[in-house]
Design an enzyme around this catalytic site. Structure first.
Site, PDB file in Angstrom:
ATOM      1  N   TYR A 324      -0.016 -20.698   7.838  1.00 26.71           N
ATOM      2  CA  TYR A 324       0.405 -20.109   9.112  1.00 26.71           C
ATOM      3  C   TYR A 324       0.982 -21.173  10.045  1.00 26.71           C
ATOM      4  O   TYR A 324       2.026 -20.982  10.678  1.00 26.71           O
ATOM      5  CB  TYR A 324      -0.800 -19.446   9.802  1.00 26.71           C
ATOM      6  CG  TYR A 324      -1.201 -18.110   9.228  1.00 26.71           C
ATOM      7  CD1 TYR A 324      -0.299 -17.066   9.126  1.00 26.71           C
ATOM      8  CD2 TYR A 324      -2.523 -17.886   8.818  1.00 26.71           C
ATOM      9  CE1 TYR A 324      -0.685 -15.831   8.617  1.00 26.71           C
ATOM     10  CE2 TYR A 324      -2.913 -16.651   8.308  1.00 26.71           C
ATOM     11  CZ  TYR A 324      -1.989 -15.632   8.199  1.00 26.71           C
ATOM     12  OH  TYR A 324      -2.366 -14.422   7.700  1.00 26.71           O
ATOM     13  N   LYS A 333      13.770 -19.197  13.656  1.00 26.51           N
ATOM     14  CA  LYS A 333      13.428 -17.820  13.253  1.00 26.51           C
ATOM     15  C   LYS A 333      12.840 -17.040  14.418  1.00 26.51           C
ATOM     16  O   LYS A 333      13.255 -15.903  14.693  1.00 26.51           O
ATOM     17  CB  LYS A 333      12.442 -17.854  12.086  1.00 26.51           C
ATOM     18  CG  LYS A 333      11.988 -16.470  11.636  1.00 26.51           C
ATOM     19  CD  LYS A 333      10.980 -16.532  10.508  1.00 26.51           C
ATOM     20  CE  LYS A 333       9.639 -17.042  10.971  1.00 26.51           C
ATOM     21  NZ  LYS A 333       8.606 -16.945   9.898  1.00 26.51           N
ATOM     22  N   TYR A 334      11.896 -17.638  15.128  1.00 29.23           N
ATOM     23  CA  TYR A 334      11.229 -16.909  16.208  1.00 29.23           C
ATOM     24  C   TYR A 334      12.122 -16.760  17.430  1.00 29.23           C
ATOM     25  O   TYR A 334      11.966 -15.806  18.199  1.00 29.23           O
ATOM     26  CB  TYR A 334       9.904 -17.589  16.547  1.00 29.23           C
ATOM     27  CG  TYR A 334       8.889 -17.413  15.442  1.00 29.23           C
ATOM     28  CD1 TYR A 334       8.385 -16.155  15.127  1.00 29.23           C
ATOM     29  CD2 TYR A 334       8.468 -18.492  14.678  1.00 29.23           C
ATOM     30  CE1 TYR A 334       7.475 -15.972  14.102  1.00 29.23           C
ATOM     31  CE2 TYR A 334       7.561 -18.328  13.643  1.00 29.23           C
ATOM     32  CZ  TYR A 334       7.066 -17.064  13.359  1.00 29.23           C
ATOM     33  OH  TYR A 334       6.181 -16.887  12.330  1.00 29.23           O
ATOM     34  N   GLU A 395      -3.805  -6.851  11.774  1.00 25.06           N
ATOM     35  CA  GLU A 395      -3.997  -8.024  10.908  1.00 25.06           C
ATOM     36  C   GLU A 395      -5.306  -7.868  10.135  1.00 25.06           C
ATOM     37  O   GLU A 395      -6.335  -7.527  10.712  1.00 25.06           O
ATOM     38  CB  GLU A 395      -4.015  -9.313  11.725  1.00 25.06           C
ATOM     39  CG  GLU A 395      -4.230 -10.566  10.914  1.00 25.06           C
ATOM     40  CD  GLU A 395      -3.249 -10.712   9.772  1.00 25.06           C
ATOM     41  OE1 GLU A 395      -3.711 -10.935   8.628  1.00 25.06           O
ATOM     42  OE2 GLU A 395      -2.027 -10.595  10.023  1.00 25.06           O
ATOM     43  N   MET A 423      -2.375  -2.917   7.241  1.00 27.75           N
ATOM     44  CA  MET A 423      -1.436  -1.992   7.894  1.00 27.75           C
ATOM     45  C   MET A 423      -1.171  -0.743   7.059  1.00 27.75           C
ATOM     46  O   MET A 423      -0.869   0.323   7.595  1.00 27.75           O
ATOM     47  CB  MET A 423      -0.118  -2.721   8.196  1.00 27.75           C
ATOM     48  CG  MET A 423       0.703  -3.070   6.976  1.00 27.75           C
ATOM     49  SD  MET A 423       2.159  -4.040   7.388  1.00 27.75           S
ATOM     50  CE  MET A 423       1.426  -5.656   7.626  1.00 27.75           C
ATOM     51  N   GLU A 438       7.317  -9.332  10.032  1.00 27.68           N
ATOM     52  CA  GLU A 438       8.015 -10.417   9.338  1.00 27.68           C
ATOM     53  C   GLU A 438       7.494 -10.514   7.900  1.00 27.68           C
ATOM     54  O   GLU A 438       7.084 -11.568   7.436  1.00 27.68           O
ATOM     55  CB  GLU A 438       7.857 -11.760  10.066  1.00 27.68           C
ATOM     56  CG  GLU A 438       6.443 -12.181  10.361  1.00 27.68           C
ATOM     57  CD  GLU A 438       6.368 -13.587  10.935  1.00 27.68           C
ATOM     58  OE1 GLU A 438       7.251 -14.410  10.628  1.00 27.68           O
ATOM     59  OE2 GLU A 438       5.426 -13.853  11.703  1.00 27.68           O
ATOM     60  N   GLU A 447       7.665  -9.121  -0.592  1.00 30.87           N
ATOM     61  CA  GLU A 447       6.344  -9.210   0.042  1.00 30.87           C
ATOM     62  C   GLU A 447       5.895  -7.839   0.529  1.00 30.87           C
ATOM     63  O   GLU A 447       5.140  -7.728   1.497  1.00 30.87           O
ATOM     64  CB  GLU A 447       6.358 -10.232   1.177  1.00 30.87           C
ATOM     65  CG  GLU A 447       6.480 -11.665   0.676  1.00 30.87           C
ATOM     66  CD  GLU A 447       6.339 -12.702   1.777  1.00 30.87           C
ATOM     67  OE1 GLU A 447       6.074 -12.307   2.943  1.00 30.87           O
ATOM     68  OE2 GLU A 447       6.489 -13.900   1.481  1.00 30.87           O
TER      69      GLU A 447
END
Length: 808
Positions: A324, A333-334, A395, A423, A438, A447
């Site tokens: 992470y 990316k963010y 999460e 999820m 993401e 993924e």
């Protein structure tokens, strides 16, 4: 960051003295001397005359060895060994071949015992007997490895020109034949002689993916600038820099690259600065290249994990804090996600103003991790002064949940609803206005993003829910990557049935386009997440296919896109675009797409072939790929067919050349017949010399555009012997430059390294070579038709997901 590149020089009377040895990293020296050659010749003569009955030669004695190499263990000077050039490993005479092999083994063992890291072997002189040559090499590599499995062994490097104008990929094809028959042995590498003329990009890209351990730089390929300093053409400077950039990834065992200067004694009196100026110039180029190799993400995820790894499965596994942490450092990316969130919120506020005034705005972050996207969403809400909102973070990872709770208390004013659940199993009737995730892998869909978001769409979305990302597309291209194949082969058969994430492993894309494969959209219009596709890729130049490389692009929101495609990629679209957008330049069914600058979260995915597939010129590759699914897992299956188009006349007979290949013209076929190898075989004769001459390039005048122009002029009066020559290297040419030597052929460089000369003497007996000089028969003129012929087919890889699957 400094590249692991060293500078060596071929030993000669000029540079072997102690005054020069401490300036170079390596000295290139012969392992044995002429005395040993004469001794072997005498023993061979006794064997032929019947005096000796045993086919065995004596090992070299102290006086038979290269003197400088004996100092290797005494003063720390590095040495690269030259295997004797008079060996006839390709000889069809079994006695000559066996005695050559014994010398090869003695010299290799000597290099190992004195800590010499690699040895260089001359190429075969007669390609007609290439199999004999390869058999001896493979026998040496595998027998030595079996005898000494725990000992560090030298690399065995084959020397070849980087390319020749007559057939630019001919030397690569020779190397590929040797490498393949030696079963991709990790100790086998290649030494390349730099050419004097410009290297075609497709040839250079092919070599950049190979295990190149040495670059030979002959003094004859230097030119002099206006100050009479030796300099290389701009394209050769760039060539060295490109090899320097990938160094460390392209080497199999050594992990370093050596630039070897040779022939300096021939031209040292023609240039200013003497022998030392060559070394100073190469060091200048390497220092210049080092400044360009600055890692953009020095502490990124990929610097701490293996360069080849199985794709992550965040939906099934719990990622570590270290993973992470390193992913979160991808600022680019963010930043793109923040732009997308901001635009989406503005649209929601404008279009649903009355609803928003009445009810809270609901935002869901699916797979929140340690909260980077939650933080971006919270910042956007705060900047827009939106206070009536509901921000939910889903999460399942217990470790990540602790970070979310801490950030919620310290940074988000406890305004985030943290839900500890997978999820796909979230049981809630909440309807969200904006869903952010993401879950993208290196292929976009590896993924389980389609499955996860589809589940949320069915339960927790309304007709106007916006997803970020809105869509993601997968792309494929055929690649040659011998080092990657070699590494996977060592792991066992199952490794060649599984997809892998690859980082910094050099590969060469063989097709002229990258093909779009399939796209997932959210909200999805199709109820299924399975996909299958057959796509066709054109391959212009021959090569060895090791697998399929996969990329993806993602449209986060409207025109905000991220891409892991290589820079300046030309993509063949699955379907022509209906409208133009700002994500690329449309060229009909093609589109130009670049890599997102400074983004490092994803590296390409690789789908290997269990066996390399040789591809000829002008081949069409048909790739069949499927994304399959059952109740508990998702997996990919892939297979490849290759086709060529031939011309068939109206009498039903095929012509001798593929219809799209100019390389297979009658004159080209006649040339190939005449020249059976890079060197003449057998005794000297007019025919042999004529055949050898075919490999010498005619002189070429390089245009000024090929030479690095000077942006600032200096008069000769402004230059003195005390001027720092590295400053003058930048001002290399002004159009008045001259080449130091007229020698052009890459084979000249190879001959010079091994001391072969133009005509190669044979130590042992050999038959006169057979040279075919028969003219091609004239083709009758018929009506011609194109016929598509299958040339190769692979097995279906990962059948049923036996080797690899993504657990749901």
């Amino acid at each position: 960051m400094k590249s692991n590149v060293f500078v060596g020089v071929k030993g000669n009377g000029l540079v072997e003295s102690d005054i020069y040895q401490d300036k170079y990293d390596y000295m290139l020296v012969s392992i044995t001397n002429i005395r040993y050659r004469d001794s072997v010749k005498k023993q061979y003569g006794k064997l032929k005359s019947g005096v000796l009955q045993d086919l065995h030669i004596d090992a070299p004695q102290l006086q038979d060895l290269g003197v400088p190499a004996l100092k290797a263990s005494e003063n720390g000077v590095g040495f690269i060994g030259l295997i004797s050039s008079w060996l006839e490993l390709e000889s069809p005479n079994p006695d000559a071949g066996e005695m050559s092999y014994q010398v090869l083994r003695y010299e290799f063992e000597y290099a190992r015992s004195y800590g010499i890291k690699q040895v260089i072997l001359a190429p075969p002189r007669n390609l007609g007997n290439l199999n004999f040559y390869v058999q001896k090499i493979a026998r040496l590599l595998y027998s030595i490895q079996n005898d000494r499995p725990t000992t560090r062994l030298p690399l065995l490097s084959i020397s070849l020109p980087l390319f020749e104008d007559t057939d630019p990929l001919s030397t690569w094809e020779l190397w590929n034949t040797i490498r393949k028959q030696c079963k991709y042995h990790p100790l086998l590498t290649i030494t390349l002689a730099l050419p004097r003329c410009r290297t075609p990009s497709y040839v250079l890209n092919r070599w950049l993916a190979e295990p190149v351990s040495c670059l030979l730089v002959s003094s004859s390929i230097f030119a002099t600038n206006q100050y009479n300093y030796p300099v290389l053409n701009k394209f050769n400077q760039e060539l060295i820099t490109k090899f320097q950039k990938i160094n460390g990834d392209a080497e199999s065992n050594l992990g370093e690259l050596t630039v070897i200067l040779h022939g300096l004694e021939k031209h040292v009196d023609k240039i200013r600065g003497g022998e030392a100026i060559y070394l100073e110039y190469i060091n200048y180029l390497l220092k210049k290249g080092d400044k360009m190799i600055i890692p953009q993400h020095a502490d990124s995820f990929w610097d701490k994990f293996p360069r080849i790894m199985s794709p992550l499965q965040p939906n099934f596994d719990n990622l570590s804090n270290e993973v992470y942490q390193t992913f979160e450092k991808d600022k680019k990316k963010y930043d793109l996600y923040e732009m997308a969130i901001n635009q989406a919120l503005q649209y929601i506020v404008q279009e649903q103003n009355k609803k928003w005034m009445r009810e809270s705005l609901t935002i869901l972050v699916a797979g929140a991790g340690r909260g980077p996207l939650v933080g971006k969403a919270f910042e956007c809400l705060k900047k827009m002064s939106i206070t009536n909102f509901k921000l939910i973070a889903l999460e399942k990872n217990p470790q990540a949940l602790l970070y979310l709770q801490k950030k919620n208390f310290e940074n988000w004013a406890n305004s985030v609803d943290i839900v500890p659940v997978n999820m796909r199993k979230w049981d809630s009737s909440v309807k969200v206005d904006l869903c952010i995730s993401e879950l993208l892998g290196s292929f976009g869909c590896n993924e389980l993003s389609p499955e996860c978001l589809e589940a949320l769409q069915q339960r927790n979305c309304h007709a106007k829910t916006i997803f970020i990302p809105q869509s993601y597309t997968s792309y494929v291209a055929p690649v040659s990557s011998p080092l990657l194949y070699q590494k996977l082969r060592e792991q066992g058969a199952s490794a060649l049935q599984s997809p892998w994430i690859v980082h910094n492993i050099p590969y060469c894309i063989l097709s002229n386009k990258i093909n779009e494969l399939w796209t997932f959209e959210h909200p999805s219009k199709e109820p299924t997440t399975t996909r299958s596709a057959i796509t066709h890729l054109k391959i212009k130049h021959k090569g060895e296919l090791h697998g399929i490389i996969g990329f993806f692009t993602a449209q986060l929101y409207k025109n905000i896109q991220l891409s892991i495609l290589p820079d300046d990629s030309t993509v063949r679209l699955h379907e022509p675009p209906l409208t133009e957008d700002d994500t690329g330049v449309h060229l009909g069914i093609y589109k130009k797409i670049n890599h997102t600058v400074n983004m490092a979260s994803w590296s390409p995915i690789f789908f290997p072939l269990s066996q390399p597939l040789y591809i000829s010129d002008d081949t069409e590759l048909e790739l069949s790929m499927a994304r399959n699914k059952d109740c508990s897992r998702v997996w990919y299956e892939w297979s490849v067919n290759s086709y060529v188009y031939i011309v068939v006349t109206d009498d039903g007979k095929p012509t001798s050349a593929p219809c799209n290949s100019l390389k297979n013209s009658a004159s080209r076929r006649k040339f190939v017949k005449k020249a059976s190898g890079p060197f003449p075989s057998g005794k000297k004769s007019d025919e042999v010399n004529k055949a050898f001459a075919n490999f010498q390039l005619s002189p070429q005048v390089l245009p000024s555009s090929d030479i690095e122009d000077s942006t600032e002029s200096l008069t000769e009066s402004n230059v003195d012997d005390n001027v720092d020559t590295t400053e003058l290297f930048e001002r290399t040419f002004t159009g008045k430059s001259e080449f130091i030597s007229p020698e052009l052929s890459g084979w000249k460089s190879i001959c010079d390294i091994h001391g072969l000369g133009n005509a190669i003497p044979y130590l042992f007996e050999n038959d006169e070579p057979i040279l075919e000089d028969q003219e091609d028969k004239e083709q009758s003129h018929y009506e011609e038709y194109r016929a598509r012929v299958r040339t190769n087919v692979t097995e279906l890889h990962n059948l049923g997901g036996e080797a690899h699957s993504i657990k749901i």
